[in-house]
Write a protein that holds these residues in place. Structure first.
Motif, PDB file in Angstrom:
ATOM      1  N   ILE A 171      -7.010 -20.024  -0.976  1.00  0.00           N
ATOM      2  CA  ILE A 171      -6.663 -19.172   0.166  1.00  0.00           C
ATOM      3  C   ILE A 171      -7.066 -17.743  -0.169  1.00  0.00           C
ATOM      4  O   ILE A 171      -6.782 -17.253  -1.265  1.00  0.00           O
ATOM      5  N   THR A 172      -7.723 -17.090   0.771  1.00  0.00           N
ATOM      6  CA  THR A 172      -8.131 -15.693   0.593  1.00  0.00           C
ATOM      7  C   THR A 172      -7.286 -14.799   1.488  1.00  0.00           C
ATOM      8  O   THR A 172      -7.148 -15.064   2.687  1.00  0.00           O
ATOM      9  N   VAL A 173      -6.730 -13.748   0.893  1.00  0.00           N
ATOM     10  CA  VAL A 173      -5.924 -12.771   1.642  1.00  0.00           C
ATOM     11  C   VAL A 173      -6.592 -11.408   1.503  1.00  0.00           C
ATOM     12  O   VAL A 173      -6.833 -10.942   0.390  1.00  0.00           O
ATOM     13  N   ARG A 174      -6.893 -10.803   2.630  1.00  0.00           N
ATOM     14  CA  ARG A 174      -7.480  -9.457   2.632  1.00  0.00           C
ATOM     15  C   ARG A 174      -6.633  -8.570   3.527  1.00  0.00           C
ATOM     16  O   ARG A 174      -6.402  -8.891   4.699  1.00  0.00           O
ATOM     17  N   GLU A 175      -6.140  -7.484   2.971  1.00  0.00           N
ATOM     18  CA  GLU A 175      -5.253  -6.580   3.704  1.00  0.00           C
ATOM     19  C   GLU A 175      -5.714  -5.133   3.524  1.00  0.00           C
ATOM     20  O   GLU A 175      -6.100  -4.721   2.423  1.00  0.00           O
ATOM     21  N   GLU A 176      -5.659  -4.376   4.626  1.00  0.00           N
ATOM     22  CA  GLU A 176      -5.880  -2.930   4.584  1.00  0.00           C
ATOM     23  C   GLU A 176      -4.509  -2.268   4.599  1.00  0.00           C
ATOM     24  O   GLU A 176      -3.755  -2.414   5.573  1.00  0.00           O
ATOM     25  N   LEU A 177      -4.164  -1.556   3.543  1.00  0.00           N
ATOM     26  CA  LEU A 177      -2.817  -1.017   3.377  1.00  0.00           C
ATOM     27  C   LEU A 177      -2.846   0.501   3.356  1.00  0.00           C
ATOM     28  O   LEU A 177      -3.820   1.119   2.925  1.00  0.00           O
ATOM     29  N   GLU A 178      -1.741   1.083   3.825  1.00  0.00           N
ATOM     30  CA  GLU A 178      -1.560   2.530   3.797  1.00  0.00           C
ATOM     31  C   GLU A 178      -0.496   2.883   2.771  1.00  0.00           C
ATOM     32  O   GLU A 178       0.492   2.152   2.609  1.00  0.00           O
ATOM     33  N   LEU A 179      -0.687   3.981   2.056  1.00  0.00           N
ATOM     34  CA  LEU A 179       0.378   4.483   1.194  1.00  0.00           C
ATOM     35  C   LEU A 179       1.541   4.929   2.055  1.00  0.00           C
ATOM     36  O   LEU A 179       1.364   5.404   3.181  1.00  0.00           O
ATOM     37  N   GLY A 180       2.748   4.748   1.539  1.00  0.00           N
ATOM     38  CA  GLY A 180       3.945   5.033   2.311  1.00  0.00           C
ATOM     39  C   GLY A 180       4.103   6.507   2.645  1.00  0.00           C
ATOM     40  O   GLY A 180       3.549   7.394   1.984  1.00  0.00           O
ATOM     41  N   TYR A 181       4.912   6.766   3.682  1.00  0.00           N
ATOM     42  CA  TYR A 181       5.174   8.140   4.103  1.00  0.00           C
ATOM     43  C   TYR A 181       5.853   8.902   2.964  1.00  0.00           C
ATOM     44  O   TYR A 181       6.811   8.426   2.363  1.00  0.00           O
ATOM     45  N   GLY A 182       5.344  10.077   2.685  1.00  0.00           N
ATOM     46  CA  GLY A 182       5.906  10.890   1.616  1.00  0.00           C
ATOM     47  C   GLY A 182       5.313  10.612   0.252  1.00  0.00           C
ATOM     48  O   GLY A 182       5.603  11.341  -0.712  1.00  0.00           O
ATOM     49  N   LYS A 183       4.480   9.581   0.154  1.00  0.00           N
ATOM     50  CA  LYS A 183       3.837   9.273  -1.120  1.00  0.00           C
ATOM     51  C   LYS A 183       2.565  10.114  -1.257  1.00  0.00           C
ATOM     52  O   LYS A 183       1.810  10.292  -0.286  1.00  0.00           O
ATOM     53  N   PRO A 184       2.285  10.630  -2.463  1.00  0.00           N
ATOM     54  CA  PRO A 184       1.060  11.403  -2.652  1.00  0.00           C
ATOM     55  C   PRO A 184      -0.171  10.509  -2.589  1.00  0.00           C
ATOM     56  O   PRO A 184      -0.101   9.301  -2.809  1.00  0.00           O
ATOM     57  N   SER A 185      -1.321  11.107  -2.289  1.00  0.00           N
ATOM     58  CA  SER A 185      -2.580  10.357  -2.234  1.00  0.00           C
ATOM     59  C   SER A 185      -2.963   9.867  -3.631  1.00  0.00           C
ATOM     60  O   SER A 185      -2.533  10.414  -4.646  1.00  0.00           O
TER      61      SER A 185
END
Length: 509
Positions: A171-185
């Motif tokens: 099974i292949t899982v591909r996700e585009e994720l965002e860093l959480g609010y308030g987390k530094p880049s």
């Protein structure tokens, strides 16, 4: 009058191979060109998985992958990581040519060491322990009915389970994720961990619907000067796979094993990133079970002639339950090294076992608590062992129970309680199938000796038998070569086992 025998097939789950083998991990590796030179190695750890099995005549071939992750202090400061994928293959001998063999595997890292040979070269040495179990389902026939020649057959009913299939699908899982609010880049990935656990599975029409959760933990650097931050994601996952034997009514045990977990930062022009691409490959190891009822003869005799029951001891397996249980382990840990702060903690399972004990299944495991710490701006790695014990209610009923537990770590958190002590909390998931085995002596054939007819004395008018408490009417009927039902009818009995001393009238046939 002839004897008519009807037989029923009984599925026997036969173990062909049950062994463990050590797979060495030995290699010299070079750092990729984009990685800075090594100042000091902090930690190396690895995972292994068998990705494919194939029976070739009297050989069982295994193909797998070992993933080694090395974290080190780079010459430019900060923690850096590099990952190596090392394929392996093994071949095991079978007793003979085998068809329809079903194979299950479990891989544990026994130990792993890494040392720097130069600023750009490392020596990796370790070993995997691979547990291999191969089974096949064969059928034996047991007598279900016997009519004619005055045959009396005593049957017993049992619920049983046959293993229909055991297979592995990717099974292949591909996700585009965002860093959480308030987390530094993020500027670089330091460490990442993936754990996949099933939550539900349903078989219907030759397809299996798998639902689960992918727990993803990320440790990243956010300023290019060694400062680090963590981020956790709980990602739902679902997949439909073709499985011809997966029909409504079958039950499936699904084991999800992460083969690879690749993380890519989507960096902007300033080198910072707030988006992450996660590519994970997961091996779904599926075992399909089908429940059925057995009604077979365990004893018999003829009221007309001498008879012989051909019995054969058979092992009947039954799937008792599917384990799908979340549990929490809490422990206070005393640190042996000095530190100003803890950067990150994680936990791995290094050993696990299960045993049946007084109506419960006791699961014991050794958890390895690992962490990155910082002391006077110097980053270090340390580890501690924790012993985990969990009890589940499990009515054994006097049967032999077998459970190979799977324990996954969903997440690890901590809180400071003293200068050098922390309270650790591990969220765990237990999975697996609990099987019982009952040995039954079933009748597989009946032989009659027509030359030895049962002769009765015509001068006997009435027979009284003084039975003791606990005697079986069936055994009394067998002794007199009379139907047990006739004795029960003439004496007004409802149960086969007598509750007290009783004078029984033995009927005249």
């Amino acid at each position: 009058m002839e004897l008519s025998i009807t037989k029923q097939p009984v599925a026997i789950n036969e173990t062909i191979l049950d062994t463990s083998l050590e797979q060495p991990v030995e290699c010299d590796v070079l750092l990729p060109d984009y990685c800075p030179d090594i100042v000091r190695i902090l930690n190396c750890q690895g995972t292994g998985v068998v990705t494919d099995t194939e029976v070739r005549g009297d050989k069982l071939a295994l193909e797998g992958m070992t993933t080694v992750v090395v974290c080190y202090l780079g010459e430019e400061g900060g923690v850096r990581r590099t990952e190596y994928k090392l394929p392996f293959s093994r071949t095991l001998d079978l007793k003979s040519n085998m068809e329809n063999l079903m194979v299950s595997t479990d891989v544990q890292m026994q130990y792993l060491n890494c040392r720097a040979l130069s600023p750009r070269k490392m020596d990796i040495r370790g070993a995997l322990m691979i547990k291999v179990k191969a089974t096949r389902t064969r059928e034996e026939e047991a007598v279900y009915e016997a009519d004619g020649m005055g045959m009396q057959l005593r049957r017993e009913e049992e619920m049983a389970t046959r293993i229909c299939a055991r297979t592995t699908r990717m099974i292949t899982v591909r996700e585009e994720l965002e860093l959480g609010y308030g987390k530094p880049s993020a500027t670089s990935v330091v460490f990442s961990r993936c754990c996949a656990v099933p939550s539900d599975s349903k078989a219907i029409g030759g397809k299996l619907v798998i639902k689960g959760e992918l727990a993803f933990h990320l440790l990243y650097e956010h300023d290019g000067e060694g400062r680090m931050e963590t981020m956790d994601y709980q990602l739902p996952m679902s997949q439909i796979i073709d499985l011809p034997c997966a029909e409504e009514g079958t039950r499936c045990d699904v084991d999800l094993k992460v083969v690879s977990c690749d993380v890519t930062l989507k960096q902007e022009l300033d080198g910072q990133a707030r988006q992450i691409t996660l590519d994970a490959t997961i091996a779904a190891c599926v075992t399909v079970y089908e429940d059925y009822s057995i009604s077979a003869g365990v004893d018999g005799y003829s009221t007309c002639c001498e008879s012989k029951m051909v019995n054969r001891p058979l092992s009947i397996c039954r799937l008792m339950s599917m384990v799908d249980e979340r549990c929490t382990h809490k422990q206070t840990v005393t640190m042996t090294n000095d530190f100003d702060r803890i950067i990150d903690t994680w936990c791995t399972v290094s050993a696990i076992s299960a045993r049946a004990e007084q109506g419960t299944m006791v699961i014991s495991a050794t958890l390895l608590l690992q962490m990155f710490t910082e002391n006077e701006k110097m980053i270090d790695y340390s580890s501690n062992t924790m012993e985990f014990t969990h009890r589940m209610q499990c009515d054994t009923g006097g049967e032999m129970m077998e459970y190979t537990p799977r324990l996954s770590v969903l997440g690890t958190s901590f809180s400071m309680t003293g200068v050098n002590t922390i309270d650790v909390r591990c969220e765990l998931m237990l999975n697996g199938a609990i099987m019982s085995t009952k040995h039954k002596n079933l009748i597989t054939d009946i032989q009659l000796d027509m030359a030895k007819q049962i002769e009765r004395d015509p001068a006997v008018g009435l027979t009284i038998y003084f039975a003791q408490k606990g005697e079986s009417v069936w055994e009394i009927g067998k002794r007199y070569r009379l139907p047990a039902q006739a004795i029960m009818r003439d004496n007004g009995l409802d149960d086969d086992i007598l509750e007290g001393k009783t004078a029984l009238i033995i009927p005249i046939v």
